[in-house]
Design a protein around this motif. Structure first.
Motif, PDB file in Angstrom:
ATOM      1  N   MET A   1      32.125 -20.500 -17.160  1.00 33.40           N
ATOM      2  CA  MET A   1      31.963 -19.652 -17.735  1.00 33.40           C
ATOM      3  C   MET A   1      31.179 -19.681 -18.961  1.00 33.40           C
ATOM      4  O   MET A   1      31.764 -20.293 -19.322  1.00 33.40           O
ATOM      5  N   ALA A   2      30.566 -18.543 -19.416  1.00 37.14           N
ATOM      6  CA  ALA A   2      29.622 -18.170 -20.381  1.00 37.14           C
ATOM      7  C   ALA A   2      29.938 -18.275 -22.642  1.00 37.14           C
ATOM      8  O   ALA A   2      31.179 -17.168 -21.586  1.00 37.14           O
ATOM      9  N   THR A   3      29.547 -19.232 -22.676  1.00 39.36           N
ATOM     10  CA  THR A   3      30.758 -19.313 -24.053  1.00 39.36           C
ATOM     11  C   THR A   3      30.434 -17.854 -24.416  1.00 39.36           C
ATOM     12  O   THR A   3      28.899 -17.519 -24.850  1.00 39.36           O
ATOM     13  N   SER A   4      30.850 -17.013 -24.790  1.00 45.28           N
ATOM     14  CA  SER A   4      30.111 -15.986 -25.747  1.00 45.28           C
ATOM     15  C   SER A   4      29.730 -16.245 -26.816  1.00 45.28           C
ATOM     16  O   SER A   4      30.385 -17.073 -27.513  1.00 45.28           O
ATOM     17  N   PRO A   5      28.966 -15.448 -27.740  1.00 47.22           N
ATOM     18  CA  PRO A   5      28.569 -15.900 -29.371  1.00 47.22           C
ATOM     19  C   PRO A   5      29.758 -15.909 -30.025  1.00 47.22           C
ATOM     20  O   PRO A   5      28.759 -16.528 -30.750  1.00 47.22           O
ATOM     21  N   GLU A   6      30.374 -14.963 -30.362  1.00 45.48           N
ATOM     22  CA  GLU A   6      31.052 -15.241 -31.021  1.00 45.48           C
ATOM     23  C   GLU A   6      32.088 -16.217 -31.027  1.00 45.48           C
ATOM     24  O   GLU A   6      32.684 -16.796 -32.236  1.00 45.48           O
ATOM     25  N   ASN A   7      33.202 -16.824 -29.486  1.00 41.61           N
ATOM     26  CA  ASN A   7      33.054 -17.656 -29.811  1.00 41.61           C
ATOM     27  C   ASN A   7      32.591 -19.017 -30.274  1.00 41.61           C
ATOM     28  O   ASN A   7      33.081 -19.843 -30.918  1.00 41.61           O
ATOM     29  N   GLU A   8      31.070 -18.886 -29.873  1.00 44.04           N
ATOM     30  CA  GLU A   8      30.339 -20.106 -30.284  1.00 44.04           C
ATOM     31  C   GLU A   8      30.460 -19.998 -31.496  1.00 44.04           C
ATOM     32  O   GLU A   8      30.346 -21.322 -32.137  1.00 44.04           O
ATOM     33  N   SER A   9      30.103 -18.866 -32.268  1.00 41.89           N
ATOM     34  CA  SER A   9      29.816 -19.206 -33.984  1.00 41.89           C
ATOM     35  C   SER A   9      31.460 -19.520 -34.527  1.00 41.89           C
ATOM     36  O   SER A   9      31.402 -20.479 -35.485  1.00 41.89           O
ATOM     37  N   VAL A  10      32.300 -19.803 -33.913  1.00 43.98           N
ATOM     38  CA  VAL A  10      33.622 -19.424 -34.053  1.00 43.98           C
ATOM     39  C   VAL A  10      34.053 -21.661 -34.507  1.00 43.98           C
ATOM     40  O   VAL A  10      33.369 -21.902 -35.669  1.00 43.98           O
ATOM     41  N   GLY A  11      33.091 -21.595 -33.163  1.00 44.76           N
ATOM     42  CA  GLY A  11      32.876 -23.085 -32.859  1.00 44.76           C
ATOM     43  C   GLY A  11      32.406 -24.013 -33.724  1.00 44.76           C
ATOM     44  O   GLY A  11      32.653 -25.355 -34.890  1.00 44.76           O
ATOM     45  N   THR A  12      31.037 -23.575 -34.243  1.00 50.40           N
ATOM     46  CA  THR A  12      29.781 -23.870 -34.741  1.00 50.40           C
ATOM     47  C   THR A  12      30.912 -23.379 -36.043  1.00 50.40           C
ATOM     48  O   THR A  12      30.675 -25.048 -36.871  1.00 50.40           O
ATOM     49  N   VAL A  13      31.554 -22.490 -36.864  1.00 48.83           N
ATOM     50  CA  VAL A  13      31.861 -23.046 -37.734  1.00 48.83           C
ATOM     51  C   VAL A  13      33.124 -24.034 -38.382  1.00 48.83           C
ATOM     52  O   VAL A  13      33.012 -24.951 -39.236  1.00 48.83           O
ATOM     53  N   VAL A  14      33.795 -23.862 -37.290  1.00 48.91           N
ATOM     54  CA  VAL A  14      34.957 -24.976 -37.253  1.00 48.91           C
ATOM     55  C   VAL A  14      34.701 -26.654 -37.100  1.00 48.91           C
ATOM     56  O   VAL A  14      35.009 -27.301 -38.385  1.00 48.91           O
ATOM     57  N   VAL A  15      33.874 -26.786 -36.877  1.00 48.52           N
ATOM     58  CA  VAL A  15      32.859 -28.033 -36.586  1.00 48.52           C
ATOM     59  C   VAL A  15      32.743 -28.439 -37.846  1.00 48.52           C
ATOM     60  O   VAL A  15      32.914 -29.721 -38.460  1.00 48.52           O
ATOM     61  N   ALA A  16      31.159 -27.917 -38.743  1.00 50.78           N
ATOM     62  CA  ALA A  16      30.862 -27.812 -40.540  1.00 50.78           C
ATOM     63  C   ALA A  16      32.587 -27.742 -40.889  1.00 50.78           C
ATOM     64  O   ALA A  16      32.120 -28.221 -42.212  1.00 50.78           O
ATOM     65  N   GLY A  17      33.296 -27.075 -40.216  1.00 50.25           N
ATOM     66  CA  GLY A  17      34.768 -27.499 -41.816  1.00 50.25           C
ATOM     67  C   GLY A  17      35.024 -28.373 -41.956  1.00 50.25           C
ATOM     68  O   GLY A  17      35.504 -28.893 -42.770  1.00 50.25           O
TER      69      GLY A  17
END
Length: 308
Positions: A1-17
């Motif tokens: 299943m493809a990752t939604s842009p919103e979930n991908e953005s959340v993941g990017t922010v969490v990893v960076a944080g």
């Protein structure tokens, strides 16, 4: 299943944080042990980035709230408010401390202590920041392909300021680490702490640039920015190609949030077009535009007679 842009953005922010939090602690310890202004500036830089990620996470969550009676177009613009606050925090906390501390170091010429721990922490920080930056780059490339544009153009025009913020902050963090390493190294080689202070000031200037860029972008979106010109023209052509449409008199677009676009147009239909044909054209326009650009949430066509 493809990752939604919103979930991908959340993941990017969490990893960076998470990466920034661990790096901030390590840099702080190294800065205290080595007495390096550049290292302490980098510690504050990473701490500011950590708080920024928390604010960006809040922006994503608040902006994703569904529309209600009081906010019929949703809460997308609230994400820009939190992202703007994040940019201000970077400006005040990160840049302010780095520049001030750098100036004080140049004036006092405080001697650095243990250099080895500074180098080790900087190397480990570079690896950790690189992992976070790689994820941000991957998302930017993926999103730019979806919008059929280049990564550079995507970053310039994207309405998802969280992705833009993480990308710029990680890029600035990697550059800041190199500047800190250069400052510490030159101070060790020359015995002159001026280099350490200069590195700290340069890190502050770098943060100023990032903060100003993000603040300007978020203010523009809060005011109500249109979609990029190329997409505007493609939307115009799509509506103009509808059955019974003579021409599109006026086309207005606005970013309602990171993933919501409003399209409103005054359309001159043929004189022979019936009410049913106009309704059919409006329905077809909405389907075609949403198929081409999934971020288009609202399409309003206003039948208009003759010239504007």
């Amino acid at each position: 299943m493809a990752t939604s842009p919103e979930n991908e953005s959340v993941g990017t922010v969490v990893v960076a944080g998470l990466a920034n939090l661990a790096i901030a602690v390590a840099k702080l310890v190294a800065g205290i042990v080595s007495h390096s202004a550049a290292m302490l500036s980098e510690a504050v830089h990473s701490l500011a980035d950590t708080v920024t990620e928390v604010l960006l996470f809040t922006a994503l969550r608040r902006g994703a709230k569904p529309a209600d009676a009081r906010h019929p177009f949703g809460y997308g613009k609230e994400s820009y408010v939190w992202a703007f606050i994040a940019a201000l925090f970077t400006f005040v906390a990160g840049a302010g401390f780095s520049i001030t501390h750098g100036v004080n170091t140049i004036r006092t010429g405080e001697h650095s202590g243990n250099y080895l721990i500074a180098y080790l922490v900087l190397a480990a920080s570079f690896v950790a920041e690189g992992i976070s930056f790689r994820r941000a780059v991957r998302q930017v490339r993926s999103s730019s392909r979806e919008w059929r544009t280049t990564p550079r153009r995507f970053l310039r025009h994207t309405s998802d300021t969280t992705v833009k913020a993480v990308f710029l902050e990680d890029a600035a963090a990697l550059t800041g680490i190199l500047l800190a390493a250069l400052g510490v190294g030159l101070s060790q080689l020359t015995g002159d702490e001026t280099w350490d202070g200069v590195a700290s000031i340069l890190i502050g200037v770098l943060l100023l640039f990032v903060a100003a860029t993000l603040a300007h972008s978020n203010v523009s979106l809060l005011v109500g920015r249109a979609v990029p010109r190329r997409i505007h023209e493609e939307i115009h052509d799509e509506i103009a190609a509808l059955p019974s449409v003579e021409r599109v008199s006026t086309l207005l677009t606005m970013q309602l949030g990171p993933s919501d676009v409003l399209v409103a147009a005054k359309v001159d239909f043929t004189d022979t077009a019936t009410g049913a044909e106009i309704e059919s054209a409006a329905d077809l326009a909405e389907r075609r535009l949403r198929d081409r650009y999934p971020n288009i949430a609202y399409v309003f066509l206003d039948p208009t007679r003759g010239a504007v």
